[in-house]
Design a protein around this motif. Structure first.
Motif, PDB file in Angstrom:
ATOM      1  N   LEU A 144      -3.405  -2.211  -5.536  1.00  0.00           N
ATOM      2  CA  LEU A 144      -4.013  -2.384  -6.873  1.00  0.00           C
ATOM      3  C   LEU A 144      -5.089  -3.416  -6.910  1.00  0.00           C
ATOM      4  O   LEU A 144      -6.001  -3.335  -7.598  1.00  0.00           O
ATOM      5  CB  LEU A 144      -2.816  -3.079  -7.661  1.00  0.00           C
ATOM      6  CG  LEU A 144      -1.743  -1.986  -8.079  1.00  0.00           C
ATOM      7  CD1 LEU A 144      -0.610  -2.726  -8.874  1.00  0.00           C
ATOM      8  CD2 LEU A 144      -2.241  -0.956  -9.183  1.00  0.00           C
ATOM      9  N   PHE A 145      -5.096  -4.618  -6.103  1.00  0.00           N
ATOM     10  CA  PHE A 145      -6.316  -5.321  -6.050  1.00  0.00           C
ATOM     11  C   PHE A 145      -7.356  -4.566  -5.242  1.00  0.00           C
ATOM     12  O   PHE A 145      -8.520  -4.773  -5.758  1.00  0.00           O
ATOM     13  CB  PHE A 145      -5.971  -6.540  -4.928  1.00  0.00           C
ATOM     14  CG  PHE A 145      -7.053  -7.362  -5.016  1.00  0.00           C
ATOM     15  CD1 PHE A 145      -7.460  -8.434  -6.045  1.00  0.00           C
ATOM     16  CD2 PHE A 145      -7.680  -7.361  -3.672  1.00  0.00           C
ATOM     17  CE1 PHE A 145      -8.584  -9.279  -5.662  1.00  0.00           C
ATOM     18  CE2 PHE A 145      -9.022  -8.235  -3.401  1.00  0.00           C
ATOM     19  CZ  PHE A 145      -9.122  -9.237  -4.415  1.00  0.00           C
ATOM     20  N   PHE A 146      -7.332  -3.818  -4.266  1.00  0.00           N
ATOM     21  CA  PHE A 146      -8.231  -3.075  -3.748  1.00  0.00           C
ATOM     22  C   PHE A 146      -8.695  -2.019  -4.659  1.00  0.00           C
ATOM     23  O   PHE A 146     -10.316  -1.949  -4.785  1.00  0.00           O
ATOM     24  CB  PHE A 146      -7.976  -2.079  -2.530  1.00  0.00           C
ATOM     25  CG  PHE A 146      -8.961  -1.288  -2.147  1.00  0.00           C
ATOM     26  CD1 PHE A 146      -9.804  -1.650  -1.076  1.00  0.00           C
ATOM     27  CD2 PHE A 146      -8.882   0.313  -2.404  1.00  0.00           C
ATOM     28  CE1 PHE A 146     -10.841  -0.848  -0.739  1.00  0.00           C
ATOM     29  CE2 PHE A 146      -9.792   1.121  -1.813  1.00  0.00           C
ATOM     30  CZ  PHE A 146     -10.813   0.618  -0.928  1.00  0.00           C
ATOM     31  N   ILE A 147      -8.070  -1.444  -5.552  1.00  0.00           N
ATOM     32  CA  ILE A 147      -8.476  -0.411  -6.933  1.00  0.00           C
ATOM     33  C   ILE A 147      -9.277  -1.434  -7.760  1.00  0.00           C
ATOM     34  O   ILE A 147     -10.481  -0.888  -8.196  1.00  0.00           O
ATOM     35  CB  ILE A 147      -7.374   0.209  -7.287  1.00  0.00           C
ATOM     36  CG1 ILE A 147      -6.505   1.239  -6.518  1.00  0.00           C
ATOM     37  CG2 ILE A 147      -7.893   0.887  -8.742  1.00  0.00           C
ATOM     38  CD1 ILE A 147      -5.505   1.773  -7.012  1.00  0.00           C
ATOM     39  N   LEU A 148      -8.733  -2.544  -8.108  1.00  0.00           N
ATOM     40  CA  LEU A 148      -9.700  -3.416  -8.828  1.00  0.00           C
ATOM     41  C   LEU A 148     -11.079  -3.960  -8.558  1.00  0.00           C
ATOM     42  O   LEU A 148     -11.918  -4.093  -9.120  1.00  0.00           O
ATOM     43  CB  LEU A 148      -8.611  -4.708  -9.419  1.00  0.00           C
ATOM     44  CG  LEU A 148      -9.398  -5.518 -10.494  1.00  0.00           C
ATOM     45  CD1 LEU A 148      -9.603  -4.724 -11.832  1.00  0.00           C
ATOM     46  CD2 LEU A 148      -8.378  -6.762 -10.521  1.00  0.00           C
TER      47      LEU A 148
END
Length: 312
Positions: A144-148
């Motif tokens: 999720l952090f990578f997507i953000l």
């Protein structure tokens, strides 16, 4: 002794708050109103100083926006009288209309690319958000952090690599290439927004549907999606606004076939420079689809009865 509530605002407080909201709305509307008014000015009135508030309205800006004109000799003009009201407007500059402009094509490109990328972003974002919300995914927080993090980079930082990649793949100046690019940019926003909405839907509803014989996909379609309508509408509006207004990638990756309206409108040239009434007319028309889309989905923008009544 009169009763007094510490939670309910008084009549004076309501009046002050309402007045401030109205003033703020009027102030923020001034630029939009001025753009709309400029579209009905003549080129000389549009650049006059001090700016003219009272002027003689004309459709010259809209005529110049939608047509291509060329200058002709007096002999030609006398031998060919005006055919319609639009031709009469351009005759005062010794010009005639020779065909439509490219604004219609550019506007259609914006519609195709904007709504196409919005649909893909919301569709893929909803599926990914449902997976993150309902299933145990290894390293979910890291993913999720990578997507953000893909949203943190300014577009100019990846503009050159994307340009080189698109040139090699043959996606430059194509509708598909722009739709895929805007989808890739918007997917992070769609995933995070939709995950927050799906997290607010109790799992018990799906479990009850599964007990009743629904498959996981049927439970998702008939239970989750109807309750996530508010999130889908909000996400669609934000994704459309980005894709509709995006300028940097459109300038770099398109030039003709897939060029959208934002890079085209500032290049409308009139006599002696930019045709500001035509630019203002194009900007005004360009605002309409997003406004209409937002108005149609306005009832879904606030958490209504469905989300307000959900309790575990």
């Amino acid at each position: 002794m009169s009763s007094y509530s510490i939670t309910e605002p008084s009549a004076a407080q309501k009046w002050i708050a309402g007045t401030l909201v109205i003033l703020y709305a009027l102030i923020t509307m001034i630029p939009l109103v001025w753009i709309g008014i400029t579209g009905f000015k003549s080129p000389s009135d549009a650049i006059s100083y001090p700016p003219k508030v009272v002027f003689e309205p004309t459709l010259e800006g809209y005529v110049n926006l939608f047509t291509t004109r060329t200058r002709q000799t007096q002999e030609f003009l006398e031998a060919n009288p005006p055919q319609n009201w639009a031709d009469e407007i351009v005759r005062k500059y010794d010009m005639v209309i020779v065909g439509p402009s490219k604004f219609g094509e550019r506007f259609l490109n914006s519609v195709i690319i904007g709504f196409g990328s919005t649909f893909l972003s919301v569709f893929l974002g909803t599926l990914a958000a449902y997976a993150f919300s309902r299933f145990r995914i290894p390293l979910a927080d890291d993913l999720l952090f990578f997507i953000l993090s893909t949203r943190m980079m300014p577009p100019i930082a990846v503009a050159i690599p994307i340009f080189l990649m698109y040139r090699e793949l043959g996606l430059s100046d194509t509708h598909l290439g722009m739709i895929l690019l805007y989808t890739a940019v918007n997917i992070s926003l769609a995933v995070w927004l939709m995950k927050s909405f799906i997290d607010g839907i109790p799992r018990e509803y799906e479990e009850a549907a599964l007990i009743d014989g629904y498959t996981r996909f049927q439970a998702f379609m008939k239970v989750v999606l109807p309750q996530a309508a508010t999130g889908i509408a909000s996400t669609a509006i934000f994704c459309l606004i980005f894709a509709w207004n995006e300028y940097a990638f459109a300038v770099l990756l398109t030039s003709g076939t897939a060029q959208t309206a934002p890079p085209f409108i500032p290049t409308i040239i009139g006599i002696g420079g930019l045709d500001w009434p035509a630019v203002a007319a194009g900007a005004t028309l360009f605002l309409i689809p997003v406004v209409v889309f937002t108005v149609l989905l306005r009832k879904h923008l606030l958490r209504g009865i469905t989300f307000g009544a959900v309790r575990k």
